[in-house]
Design a protein around this motif. Structure first.
Motif, PDB file in Angstrom:
ATOM      1  N   SER A   1       0.866  -1.184   0.000  1.00  9.30           N
ATOM      2  CA  SER A   1       0.000   0.000   0.000  1.00  9.30           C
ATOM      3  C   SER A   1       0.896   1.225   0.000  1.00  9.30           C
ATOM      4  CB  SER A   1      -0.916   0.008   1.228  1.00  9.30           C
ATOM      5  OG  SER A   1      -0.172   0.274   2.408  1.00  9.30           O
ATOM      6  N   GLY A   2       0.304   2.400  -0.125  1.00  4.78           N
ATOM      7  CA  GLY A   2       1.085   3.626  -0.137  1.00  4.78           C
ATOM      8  C   GLY A   2       1.832   3.861   1.157  1.00  4.78           C
ATOM      9  N   ALA A   3       1.390   3.232   2.249  1.00  6.98           N
ATOM     10  CA  ALA A   3       2.031   3.434   3.546  1.00  6.98           C
ATOM     11  C   ALA A   3       3.019   2.331   3.884  1.00  6.98           C
ATOM     12  CB  ALA A   3       0.970   3.530   4.639  1.00  6.98           C
ATOM     13  N   GLY A   4       3.219   1.384   2.982  1.00  5.72           N
ATOM     14  CA  GLY A   4       4.169   0.295   3.262  1.00  5.72           C
ATOM     15  C   GLY A   4       3.543  -1.052   2.991  1.00  5.72           C
TER      16      GLY A   4
ATOM     17  N   PRO B   1       7.520   9.529   0.693  1.00  6.62           N
ATOM     18  CA  PRO B   1       7.603   9.990  -0.697  1.00  6.62           C
ATOM     19  C   PRO B   1       8.233   8.973  -1.646  1.00  6.62           C
ATOM     20  CG  PRO B   1       8.378  11.682   0.835  1.00  6.62           C
ATOM     21  CD  PRO B   1       8.269  10.412   1.608  1.00  6.62           C
ATOM     22  N   TYR B   2       8.877   7.930  -1.104  1.00  9.29           N
ATOM     23  CA  TYR B   2       9.637   7.015  -1.953  1.00  9.29           C
ATOM     24  C   TYR B   2       9.123   5.574  -1.899  1.00  9.29           C
ATOM     25  CZ  TYR B   2      12.660  11.055  -1.411  1.00  9.29           C
ATOM     26  OH  TYR B   2      13.142  12.346  -1.370  1.00  9.29           O
ATOM     27  N   ILE B   3       8.040   5.325  -1.151  1.00 11.49           N
ATOM     28  CA  ILE B   3       7.502   3.968  -1.045  1.00 11.49           C
ATOM     29  C   ILE B   3       7.033   3.460  -2.405  1.00 11.49           C
ATOM     30  CG2 ILE B   3       5.592   2.585  -0.135  1.00 11.49           C
ATOM     31  CD1 ILE B   3       7.681   2.950   1.910  1.00 11.49           C
ATOM     32  N   ALA B   4       6.263   4.265  -3.119  1.00 22.16           N
ATOM     33  CA  ALA B   4       5.769   3.848  -4.430  1.00 22.16           C
ATOM     34  C   ALA B   4       6.928   3.606  -5.397  1.00 22.16           C
ATOM     35  CB  ALA B   4       4.816   4.899  -5.001  1.00 22.16           C
ATOM     36  N   LEU B   5       7.952   4.443  -5.319  1.00 23.75           N
ATOM     37  CA  LEU B   5       9.132   4.279  -6.170  1.00 23.75           C
ATOM     38  C   LEU B   5       9.825   2.947  -5.858  1.00 23.75           C
ATOM     39  CD1 LEU B   5      11.193   5.399  -8.177  1.00 23.75           C
ATOM     40  CD2 LEU B   5      12.292   6.600  -6.282  1.00 23.75           C
ATOM     41  N   TYR B   6       9.983   2.635  -4.583  1.00 20.75           N
ATOM     42  CA  TYR B   6      10.611   1.365  -4.194  1.00 20.75           C
ATOM     43  C   TYR B   6       9.773   0.182  -4.683  1.00 20.75           C
ATOM     44  CZ  TYR B   6      12.773  -2.241  -1.310  1.00 20.75           C
ATOM     45  OH  TYR B   6      13.425  -3.377  -0.889  1.00 20.75           O
ATOM     46  N   ASN B   7       8.455   0.264  -4.512  1.00 19.44           N
ATOM     47  CA  ASN B   7       7.578  -0.813  -4.970  1.00 19.44           C
ATOM     48  C   ASN B   7       7.749  -1.054  -6.467  1.00 19.44           C
ATOM     49  OD1 ASN B   7       6.500  -1.230  -2.447  1.00 19.44           O
ATOM     50  ND2 ASN B   7       4.675   0.010  -2.800  1.00 19.44           N
ATOM     51  N   GLN B   8       7.832   0.027  -7.237  1.00 20.89           N
ATOM     52  CA  GLN B   8       7.966  -0.105  -8.685  1.00 20.89           C
ATOM     53  C   GLN B   8       9.298  -0.734  -9.059  1.00 20.89           C
ATOM     54  OE1 GLN B   8       5.597   0.557 -11.196  1.00 20.89           O
ATOM     55  NE2 GLN B   8       7.141  -0.692 -12.245  1.00 20.89           N
ATOM     56  N   GLN B   9      10.380  -0.312  -8.401  1.00 20.79           N
ATOM     57  CA  GLN B   9      11.695  -0.888  -8.706  1.00 20.79           C
ATOM     58  C   GLN B   9      11.759  -2.359  -8.315  1.00 20.79           C
ATOM     59  OE1 GLN B   9      13.655   0.869 -10.650  1.00 20.79           O
ATOM     60  NE2 GLN B   9      11.996   2.369 -10.440  1.00 20.79           N
ATOM     61  N   LEU B  10      11.139  -2.716  -7.195  1.00 20.20           N
ATOM     62  CA  LEU B  10      11.088  -4.121  -6.781  1.00 20.20           C
ATOM     63  C   LEU B  10      10.367  -4.958  -7.825  1.00 20.20           C
ATOM     64  CD1 LEU B  10      11.468  -6.413  -4.746  1.00 20.20           C
ATOM     65  CD2 LEU B  10       9.420  -5.602  -3.563  1.00 20.20           C
TER      66      LEU B  10
END
Length: 412
Positions: free
Chosen positions: A39-42, A392-401
């Motif tokens: 989710s957006g919060a983790g 601010p970077y959770i979504a970015l990390y999810n996408q890279q994963l």
């Protein structure tokens, strides 16, 4: 659109919905995967509940779980809410692909115990949480359990030892989590725990004076060549002369539908010409890292590297600086990839002083980006809510994963 494209798109969609945390055995070999919601919060535990889950949704969710099990080639831990257990609904899952974690009500009655017995008869393995096992309930529930979770944060060593002595039996596995440090891993291993989940894998288990292994040296040489001011393709070809697995992986990518044109390429030089230097760097490093380490470690470190690179892009840094952020994050993970400290690895590569300052001295803006990504990793591992600095970077990390996992599928 081909069937292969449809399957690939579906896998990417699934990976964007779910996160995965490995569970390791005493030899730090992957035993299973804990499937988590994104989710957006983790991330949070994936919980199957009977409330509001129609048959079509259950079928789709179980299809996603089966797909993830196939991707990771390991069983998945999936939590069941008490209402789902009591509903008696059939789970369209192969029992050998999952480990079910039923939520235990405060006072489990005969109906609930009977529902668990039905799941056991269907061939499913059950993992129970120690916090839910009162002494009275344990006598009814533990005979049904295949695995018991020991919550490291909520129990001391004496309680854990007494609990295992009181309720242990042959064939019952004990899973310690969250295991966050080398010391915790060693202690709970000594107590007889069989499985471990948590952040300890990203810590180094090093022996003083450990030398660089050939696989790590090869990656260091490749990095030095690839990221030189003017990369020497002839030198790169020579470096890869005795690395058939790396070369075959790179050629597979260059000749894949993603990049294939009129004819197949058959050499490193042709591959660089077709892909360009940036894509060659990306795929070659992935092939090199995979050739010397486990997929779980590769996913963690490569995701860290690409996330750091994209953070640099968000900060509107130059292309050269973005490459430096990538390299710093990649090298910060050599303890995980090769079981050696990053400081030792740095001695074998000639890199910018800012990279060395970020890794060795934890100085500079680059070190700040690494700290953000490591904090996100830790949050995933320990199932923590995201901090204000991470959000601010959770979504970015999810996408890279998701992207890294998809690239690994391409290389299989």
């Amino acid at each position: 659109m081909t069937r292969q494209t449809i399957d690939t798109d579906k896998t990417t969609d699934i990976q964007q919905l779910y996160a995965a945390q490995p569970i390791f055995d005493r030899k730090q070999k992957r035993y299973a995967i804990a499937l988590l919601n994104r989710s957006g919060a983790g991330v949070s535990t994936l919980l199957l509940s009977d409330a509001g889950l129609c048959d079509a949704q259950l079928q789709q969710l179980c299809a996603d779980i089966s797909a993830q099990s196939a991707v990771y080639k390991a069983p998945l831990f999936v939590a069941l809410a008490a209402d789902f257990v009591l509903s008696g609904r059939a789970l369209p899952l192969a029992p050998d692909t999952v480990v079910l974690e039923p939520v235990i009500p405060p006072q489990p009655d005969a109906t609930y115990i009977g529902a668990l017995k039905t799941l056991k008869k269907q061939g499913f393995r059950l993992a129970l949480h120690d916090i839910a096992l009162t002494e009275a309930a344990a006598q009814q529930l533990l005979p049904l359990a295949d695995i018991v979770r020991l919550n490291v944060l909520n129990s001391n060593l004496a309680d854990t030892e007494r609990y295992k002595a009181q309720f242990g039996r042959p064939g019952l596995l004990w899973l310690a989590e969250p295991v966050e440090t080398d010391e915790q891993f060693a202690i709970f291993k000594a107590l007889g725990c069989d499985l471990f989940q948590g952040y300890f894998l990203t810590k180094s288990l090093l022996v003083a004076g450990k030398k660089m292994e050939p696989s790590a040296l090869k990656v260091a040489e490749i990095i030095s060549c690839l990221f030189a001011a003017e990369p020497d393709i002839a030198q790169l070809s020579a470096l890869l002369k005795n690395e058939p697995n790396i070369v075959m992986g790179l050629l597979k990518i260059a000749n894949s539908p993603l990049y294939r044109r009129t004819r197949a390429v058959s050499s490193v030089k042709e591959t660089v010409t077709r892909l360009g230097l940036e894509l060659t760097r990306k795929w070659l490093l992935m092939c090199a890292v995979l050739s010397g380490t486990s997929p779980a470690a590769a996913i963690t470190v490569l995701t860290r590297a690409y996330t750091a690179q994209h953070i640099a892009q968000q900060w509107q840094l130059s292309a050269v600086q973005c490459q430096q952020y990538f390299l710093a994050a990649l090298i910060s993970g050599t303890d995980l990839l090769f079981d050696i400290p990053s400081e030792l690895f740095l001695r074998h590569v000639n890199l910018h002083k800012d990279i060395k300052a970020a890794i060795k001295g934890n100085r500079g803006r680059m070190a700040g980006a690494l700290a953000i990504v490591r904090s996100i990793e830790r949050g995933y591992a320990l199932k923590l809510a995201a901090s204000d600095a991470e959000l601010p970077y959770i979504a970015l990390y999810n996408q890279q994963l998701s992207d890294v996992q998809q690239r690994l599928l391409t290389l299989e």
